[in-house]
Motif scaffolding. Structure first.
Motif, short mmCIF file in Angstrom:
data_model
loop_
_atom_site.label_atom_id
_atom_site.label_comp_id
_atom_site.label_asym_id
_atom_site.label_seq_id
_atom_site.Cartn_x
_atom_site.Cartn_y
_atom_site.Cartn_z
N LEU A 100 5.71 7.79 -0.56
CA LEU A 100 6.58 8.46 -1.54
C LEU A 100 6.60 9.95 -1.24
CD1 LEU A 100 4.85 6.45 -4.21
CD2 LEU A 100 7.30 6.73 -4.47
N GLY A 101 7.79 10.51 -1.16
CA GLY A 101 7.88 11.92 -0.81
C GLY A 101 8.70 12.72 -1.81
N GLY A 102 8.58 14.03 -1.72
CA GLY A 102 9.28 14.91 -2.65
C GLY A 102 10.60 15.44 -2.11
N PHE A 105 8.61 2.11 4.56
CA PHE A 105 9.63 2.78 3.76
C PHE A 105 9.20 4.18 3.37
CE2 PHE A 105 11.80 -1.15 3.42
CZ PHE A 105 13.08 -0.85 2.98
N ARG A 106 10.17 5.05 3.27
CA ARG A 106 9.96 6.34 2.60
C ARG A 106 10.74 6.22 1.29
NH1 ARG A 106 8.81 9.94 7.04
NH2 ARG A 106 7.57 8.59 8.37
N SER A 140 6.02 17.99 -4.02
CA SER A 140 5.04 16.91 -3.96
C SER A 140 4.11 16.95 -5.17
CB SER A 140 4.27 16.93 -2.64
OG SER A 140 3.55 18.12 -2.48
N ILE A 141 3.89 18.14 -5.72
CA ILE A 141 3.11 18.24 -6.95
C ILE A 141 3.88 17.56 -8.09
CG2 ILE A 141 2.20 19.85 -8.70
CD1 ILE A 141 1.74 21.84 -6.33
N LEU A 142 5.19 17.79 -8.11
CA LEU A 142 6.03 17.16 -9.13
C LEU A 142 6.00 15.63 -9.03
CD1 LEU A 142 8.16 17.12 -11.38
CD2 LEU A 142 9.91 17.61 -9.67
N VAL A 143 6.13 15.11 -7.79
CA VAL A 143 6.11 13.66 -7.62
C VAL A 143 4.77 13.09 -8.10
CG1 VAL A 143 6.14 11.78 -5.91
CG2 VAL A 143 7.80 13.62 -5.75
N THR A 144 3.67 13.77 -7.77
CA THR A 144 2.35 13.30 -8.20
C THR A 144 2.23 13.34 -9.72
OG1 THR A 144 1.54 14.33 -6.16
CG2 THR A 144 -0.11 13.47 -7.67
N HIS A 145 2.75 14.42 -10.31
CA HIS A 145 2.75 14.54 -11.77
C HIS A 145 3.52 13.38 -12.42
CE1 HIS A 145 2.95 16.83 -15.62
NE2 HIS A 145 4.16 16.30 -15.71
N LYS A 190 0.82 -1.20 0.00
CA LYS A 190 0.00 0.00 0.00
C LYS A 190 0.86 1.26 0.00
CE LYS A 190 -4.10 2.23 1.46
NZ LYS A 190 -5.16 2.43 2.40
N PRO A 191 1.34 1.62 -1.18
CA PRO A 191 2.10 2.87 -1.27
C PRO A 191 1.19 4.08 -1.42
CG PRO A 191 2.26 1.64 -3.36
CD PRO A 191 1.29 0.89 -2.46
N VAL A 192 1.59 5.20 -0.82
CA VAL A 192 0.86 6.46 -0.99
C VAL A 192 1.86 7.56 -1.35
CG1 VAL A 192 -0.94 5.88 0.69
CG2 VAL A 192 1.05 7.19 1.43
N ILE A 193 1.32 8.66 -1.87
CA ILE A 193 2.18 9.81 -2.18
C ILE A 193 1.93 10.88 -1.13
CG2 ILE A 193 2.68 11.63 -3.86
CD1 ILE A 193 1.55 9.66 -6.02
N LEU A 194 2.98 11.32 -0.46
CA LEU A 194 2.83 12.41 0.51
C LEU A 194 2.64 13.71 -0.25
CD1 LEU A 194 5.63 11.50 3.06
CD2 LEU A 194 3.18 11.46 3.47
#
Lengths: 296, 412
Positions: free
Chosen positions: A127-129, A176-177, A35-40, A24-28
C-alpha cells in the motif's frame, strides 16, 4: 457528507479491501506526509483493533536524519512492525550500482531493493501514498495496480477497474500496489492533517539550513552530495514540500512554520509539489519510466 | 462541499482531452509549471500555442500518438463543488478504460464532433451511460468553429440524438454547442453563438446536485473483514464494511446474509469513535448482540426490503476482453465483497453496433459488445435490481486463468 469525510471513507474502504483480499499486505513508509497519512488511515480502519499490517521502509542510506528519527519514534509510539529494505545491502551484493552524477542519487536503484524486499518477505500487496494529482503518470494509476512477475507496471494494459469492485487476483510471483489516497490533492492532505492533528517530521516546517542552489532549488548540504567548486554553501530559511532522499529533495524558501501557514501558502502557490524533486526532472517521462521498472 | 465525479466520453479525436485541458485552464486550476511544461511539449510537436490535450495525456505513447489510452484523473474546485474528472479514451480498443472512468461518474460529458455526428463509438458510449444510469448527461457538440458556429448544424445533431433516444428514453440531459479549442461555452458563454440561450459547461456542472436515491431505502452493508480486539477479559468482534445504502442505528434489528440470522446492533464504530447512527457511504464497524459466524463476503441488511437471493440472474453486460465470452468456461463473479464461481448459461440477446437493433440468441459476444445473458452461480448470491439499488445490483466477471476483469454487469 463533507468531502474530507468522503475521501476518508473511500480510503478506509480500499485499505480494508486490500486487507481482505491479500495474504501479506504491507504499508510502504518513507516518513513523508503521504505515507504517514496512509498509516494513520490504516490504523483507523481497524479500530478498536490494532493495525496488523507491517510498515516497510526502503532505506536508501541517504536519509534526512530527522526522517529516521521520526520513523523510529512513530513505530515505537504505535507499536508497529517495521520491515526495512536496505539499498546499501543491494549495492554490497552487486545487485545495484550507484549513479556517478553530482547528486550521487540512489533514487532509481531503490526499485531493485523494493522488489527484492517484496520477494524476500513474500509480500503480495504494497500500500502506498501515491496520489493522482502529483504527477501525470500517477494520474493514470488504478487504486489496485497490478505488477507482473518482474515488478513492472504496464500502463497500456491496465485491468479495467469498475465501480468499487477491485480485482486483486494475481498469479504466482506477481503483486499489487494499492493506492488508498489516489483521489486526495495536496491541499486535502494538509487540511486533513490539520483536522486530525497528525504529527509530521519537522522538515515540513520552516527552519534554517545550509544549502546549495542546484537545478533551480535549494538542495541541503549533506555528506552524500558532491559539491563542485562553483557551488556556494549558504544559510537559508526553507521548508520541504515533499520528502525524498536528502540528495535530491529541494527545499522552498518559506517562513510557514505551522499547518495553518502552510495551508495559506499552498493556496497561493503557483508551482507543483514535485517541482523541487530532481528525480522527476531527468526527462518528461521519468516517472512513467521508473514506474515501469517497479518504482513506487 | 461535496465531491462530484465527472467523466468524459465520446469517439476518438472528438476533443475530450482538449475540453478538459481548456476547462482547467479557463478556471485557473492549472499551475505555472504545468503550463510551462505543456507549452514546451506543444512546441516540440510544432503546435501553435497550447495543445490543451497534453494536460491529461500523460503517457509517452499517448503523446506520441496523440490519443488517450487510459483514464487520467484530474482535480479542481469551483466555489460550488470539488471535482474529480476522469478523462477517458475514445478509441474503441480502450472502451474498457472509458467504462472504468464512467462507472463512478455523477456527470458524463459526452462529446460529439459536429462534422462526424453520432458515429458507432459515440452511440456505444451513450448506450453505456444509459446502462450505468449516470445521473446527468451533458452532450457537448464540439468543433462548432468548423461549422461556422451555425445553429442548423447543431440542431441536426440534436435531431440525430432524439432518434436514438426514442429507444433509450433518457430524460436528464442537456445539449451545449462548444468549441473546446477556442474555449467557446466551456467556462464563458461565447458571443459567436448568440442563438444559444443555455449555460456553459461549468455553469451546468456547478448547478448540479447529487440526489441521494439510496437514502432511507434498502439497508445494505457487504462485510469486508472482521475486527477482533481484546477488551479486558472480553473480546470485541466487529464487522467492518461500507454502508452502501440506507442507515443503521444502535439497537436496530438486522439480518445477516446468507445465514438469515437476525441480531441487534450493539455498537457502531466509525474511525474508532462510537456513534449512534451511520449514514450511507460511511466506513464503519458493527458489533452485534450475539455470536454469529460472519465472514468476508457476507452481508448485513435491514430486516425489511431484503435483497433477492438466487443462483440464477439475468443481466446486461459489457464484455471487455479480446477473448469473447464463452458459455463453456467458468468465471468468477464478484458482487460487493463476495466472489463465487459461475457459468454463463445462455446468451439471450445482444445489441447491434448502431444500438438500434436487438439480435436474438447470438452465438457469441465479443469485445465491447453489450449483451443480455443468464448466469448460474455456484453459490446463491444476494443482490438487488440495479434500478432499485446500484451498489448491490452490479458485478464484474473475472477470468480465473488470466485473472483479467472481463465483463461489467448490471442486474435487471
Amino acid at each position: 457528507m463533507n468531502y474530507l469525510d468522503q475521501l476518508e471513507a473511500e480510503s478506509i474502504y480500499i485499505i480494508r479491501e486490500a486487507y481482505g483480499q491479500f495474504n501479506k499486505p504491507v504499508i510502504l513508509f518513507s516518513g513523508g506526509k503521504d505515507s504517514i497519512l496512509v498509516t494513520h488511515l490504516a490504523m483507523k480502519a481497524f479500530l478498536p483493533g490494532k493495525l496488523s499490517l507491517p510498515v516497510m521502509h526502503i532505506d536508501t542510506g541517504h536519509n534526512f536524519p530527522e526522517t529516521i528519527e521520526f520513523r523510529d519514534d512513530f513505530i515505537n509510539k504505535y507499536q508497529l512492525n517495521l520491515i526495512v529494505g536496505s539499498v546499501q545491502e543491494s549495492i554490497d551484493q552487486n545487485k545495484a550500482k550507484e549513479s556517478a552524477g553530482k547528486s550521487n542519487s540512489r533514487n532509481r536503484i531503490q526499485s531493485i531493493t523494493l522488489l527484492d524486499t517484496i520477494e524476500k518477505h513474500k509480500i503480495d500487496c504494497a500500500l502506498g501514498g501515491g496520489r493522482r494529482d502529483e504527477e501525470k503518470a500517477r494520474a493514470k494509476e488504478r487504486f489496485f495496480s497490478h505488477r507482473d512477475a518482474f515488478g513492472q507496471w504496464n500502463p497500456r494494459g491496465q485491468r479495467p477497474e469498475i465501480w468499487n469492485l477491485y480485482n486483486g487476483r494475481y498469479n504466482e510471483g506477481e503483486h499489487f500496489r494499492v493506492f488508498p489516497i489516489s483521489n486526495w490533492t495536496e491541499l486535502d492532505v494538509w487540511r486533513y492533517i490539520k483536522r486530525e492533528n497528525i504529527q509530521l517530521p519537522s522538515l515540513y516546517f520552516s527552519h534554517e539550513r545550509e544549502v546549495i542552489f542546484r537545478d533551480n532549488s535549494w538542495i541541503p548540504v549533506s555528506e552524500f552530495i558532491r559539491i563542485s567548486e562553483d557551488e556556494k554553501i549558504i544559510k537559508k530559511t526553507i521548508r520541504f514540500r515533499t520528502l525524498g532522499d536528502i540528495t535530491i529533495t529541494g527545499g522552498i524558501e518559506s517562513t510557514a512554520s505551522t499547518i495553518d501557514e502552510i495551508i495559506t501558502e499552498l493556496a497561493e502557490f503557483k508551482r507543483g509539489e514535485r517541482g523541487n524533486r530532481s528525480d522527476d526532472k531527468t526527462s518528461d517521462n521519468s516517472m512513467e519510466d521508473r514506474k515501469k521498472e517497479g518504482y513506487f | 462541499m461535496e465531491l462530484i465525479r465527472i467523466s468524459t466520453a465520446g469517439s476518438v479525436d472528438d476533443g475530450k482531452s482538449t475540453l478538459i485541458g481548456r476547462l482547467l485552464f479557463d478556471s485557473h486550476a492549472l499551475l505555472e509549471d504545468q503550463i510551462e511544461n505543456i507549452l514546451k511539449a506543444s512546441k516540440k510537436k510544432n503546435f501553435e500555442g497550447i495543445d490543451y490535450s497534453l494536460f491529461t495525456d500523460g503517457l509517452r505513447d499517448e503523446r506520441t500518438q496523440g490519443i488517450t489510452i487510459d483514464v487520467a484523473h484530474l482535480y479542481f474546485s469551483s466555489p460550488y463543488h470539488k471535482y474529480i474528472i476522469a478523462d477517458t479514451p475514445g478509441h474503441v480498443q480502450y472502451t474498457r478504460n472509458m467504462i472504468t472512468g464512467m462507472s463512478n461518474a455523477d456527470i458524463a460529458l459526452i462529446l460529439i464532433d459536429i462534422k462526424k455526428g453520432l458515429n458507432e463509438q459515440v452511440k456505444r458510449h451513450i448506450f453505456i451511460a444509459h446502462l450505468l444510469k449516470i445521473p446527468k448527461l451533458i452532450f457537448c457538440v464540439n468543433k462548432m468553429d468548423l461549422a461556422s458556429y451555425q445553429e442548423e448544424s447543431f440542431l441536426k445533431i440534436v435531431k440525430e440524438f432524439n432518434l436514438m433516444n426514442n429507444l433509450l428514453d433518457l430524460r436528464e440531459f442537456t445539449f451545449i454547442p462548444i468549441s473546446a479549442t477556442n474555449g467557446a461555452n466551456v467556462v464563458s458563454i461565447s458571443s459567436k453563438m448568440p442563438w444559444y440561450k443555455g449555460k456553459s459547461i461549468i455553469q451546468e456542472i456547478d448547478e448540479f446536485e447529487i440526489v441521494e436515491t439510496n437514502k432511507n431505502i434498502s439497508k445494505r452493508m457487504p462485510i469486508q473483514c472482521v475486527i477482533n480486539s481484546p477488551i479486558g477479559e472480553a473480546t470485541y468482534r466487529g464487522y467492518a464494511g461500507m454502508l452502501t445504502s440506507g442507515s443503521f442505528k444502535v439497537g436496530e434489528e438486522i439480518i445477516v446474509l446468507p445465514t438469515a440470522i437476525k441480531a441487534t446492533i450493539k455498537s457502531i464504530i466509525q474511525n474508532g469513535i462510537n456513534i449512534q447512527e451511520a449514514e450511507t457511504g460511511s466506513s464503519i464497524a458493527i458489533e452485534l448482540d450475539r455470536e454469529i459466524d460472519i465472514s468476508r463476503g457476507d452481508m448485513i441488511a435491514g430486516i425489511t426490503l431484503l435483497p433477492i437471493n438466487s443462483n440464477e440472474i439475468t443481466t446486461t453486460i459489457c464484455w471487455m476482453h479480446e477473448q469473447p465470452l464463452s458459455i463453456l468456461k467458468k468465471y468468477i463473479l464478484k458482487i460487493g465483497t463476495k466472489e463465487t464461481q459461475c457459468i454463463v448459461s445462455n446468451i439471450i440477446s445482444k445489441y447491434n453496433n448502431d444500438f438500434d437493433q436487438i439480435i436474438l440468441a447470438p452465438k457469441e459476444a465479443g469485445m465491447n459488445e453489450i449483451a443480455t445473458i443468464s448466469i448460474k452461480t455456484a453459490n446463491p448470491i444476494h443482490f438487488d435490481k440495479y434500478v432499485s439499488n446500484k451498489n448491490t445490483g452490479r458485478f464484474i466477471l473475472i477470468d480465473p486463468v488470466s485473472n483479467d476483469t472481463v465483463a461489467a454487469g448490471i442486474i435487471e
